[in-house]
Design an enzyme around this catalytic site. Structure first.
Site, short mmCIF file in Angstrom:
data_model
loop_
_atom_site.label_atom_id
_atom_site.label_comp_id
_atom_site.label_asym_id
_atom_site.label_seq_id
_atom_site.Cartn_x
_atom_site.Cartn_y
_atom_site.Cartn_z
N ASN A 46 -28.65 -14.87 -9.47
CA ASN A 46 -28.53 -13.67 -8.65
C ASN A 46 -29.92 -13.04 -8.49
O ASN A 46 -30.76 -13.10 -9.39
CB ASN A 46 -27.52 -12.67 -9.24
CG ASN A 46 -27.88 -12.13 -10.61
OD1 ASN A 46 -28.32 -12.87 -11.50
ND2 ASN A 46 -27.66 -10.85 -10.82
N GLU A 48 -31.32 -9.42 -7.21
CA GLU A 48 -31.02 -8.07 -6.77
C GLU A 48 -32.17 -7.53 -5.92
O GLU A 48 -33.28 -8.09 -5.91
CB GLU A 48 -30.80 -7.15 -7.98
CG GLU A 48 -29.56 -7.53 -8.77
CD GLU A 48 -29.32 -6.66 -9.98
OE1 GLU A 48 -28.23 -6.78 -10.55
OE2 GLU A 48 -30.21 -5.86 -10.37
N CYS A 57 -25.87 -13.43 -4.52
CA CYS A 57 -25.20 -13.92 -5.72
C CYS A 57 -25.75 -15.29 -6.11
O CYS A 57 -26.21 -16.05 -5.26
CB CYS A 57 -23.70 -14.03 -5.49
SG CYS A 57 -22.89 -12.48 -5.10
N GLU A 59 -24.07 -17.94 -7.02
CA GLU A 59 -23.28 -19.03 -6.45
C GLU A 59 -23.74 -19.38 -5.04
O GLU A 59 -23.94 -20.55 -4.72
CB GLU A 59 -21.78 -18.64 -6.42
CG GLU A 59 -21.20 -18.37 -7.79
CD GLU A 59 -21.26 -16.90 -8.22
OE1 GLU A 59 -20.39 -16.48 -8.99
OE2 GLU A 59 -22.20 -16.18 -7.79
N CYS A 94 -17.32 -13.71 -6.69
CA CYS A 94 -16.81 -12.69 -5.77
C CYS A 94 -16.14 -13.36 -4.57
O CYS A 94 -16.24 -14.58 -4.37
CB CYS A 94 -17.96 -11.78 -5.31
SG CYS A 94 -19.09 -12.54 -4.12
N CYS A 97 -18.49 -15.34 -2.17
CA CYS A 97 -18.89 -16.64 -2.73
C CYS A 97 -17.75 -17.64 -2.67
O CYS A 97 -17.96 -18.82 -2.37
CB CYS A 97 -19.38 -16.47 -4.17
SG CYS A 97 -20.99 -15.65 -4.26
#
Length: 142
Positions: A46, A48, A57, A59, A94, A97
């Site tokens: 990830n 940010e 993310c 994934e 999520c 993803c």
């Protein structure tokens, strides 16, 4: 038809990358390792951003890397996550993803591994995590 693969090895790939996550705001470090049908493994973390929606993310980071390298079919993905890299829970992808995964697999066959360690994990199919999904076959071909 389910492919056989070393789940512990896939989880170790994710764990090796987790410390590289860029999570200065949440401290929640996530890493993913995606195994493609070619046998190659691609990783992502990830990332940010101060403008939160601009982050990505782990994934999707891993899957997009695989796609950029010409890969098109996912066998499995391993996800590890935890506050400051301490993996005390099984972190599930999520919704965005899950939908991205759906683009590159048969949801009945693709394995999603939610791991704390190579020996401590839960495994689901993408179909279990994204039932009645919308995929490429739902659209007309041009």
């Amino acid at each position: 038809m389910e492919k056989d693969f070393d789940r512990g090895e896939l989880i170790r790939h994710a764990l090796e990358q987790q410390k590289k996550a860029y999570a200065p705001y949440s401290g929640y470090q996530v890493a993913a390792a995606v195994l493609m049908d070619s046998g190659k493994v691609y990783t992502g973390v990830n990332v940010e951003n101060a403008s939160y929606p601009a982050g990505i993310c782990a994934e999707r980071n891993a899957i997009f890397h695989a796609a950029a390298c010409g890969e098109r079919r996912i066998t499995a993905i391993a996800v590890v996550a935890g506050l400051r890299g301490e993996n005390t829970e099984y972190s599930s992808p999520c919704g965005i993803c899950r939908q991205v995964m759906r683009e590159f697999c048969d949801p009945k066959e693709m394995r999603v591994i939610l791991a704390r360690t190579p020996e401590d994990y839960r495994e689901r199919t993408l179909e279990e995590l994204l039932p009645e999904s919308f995929g490429p076959e739902s659209l007309p071909r041009l």
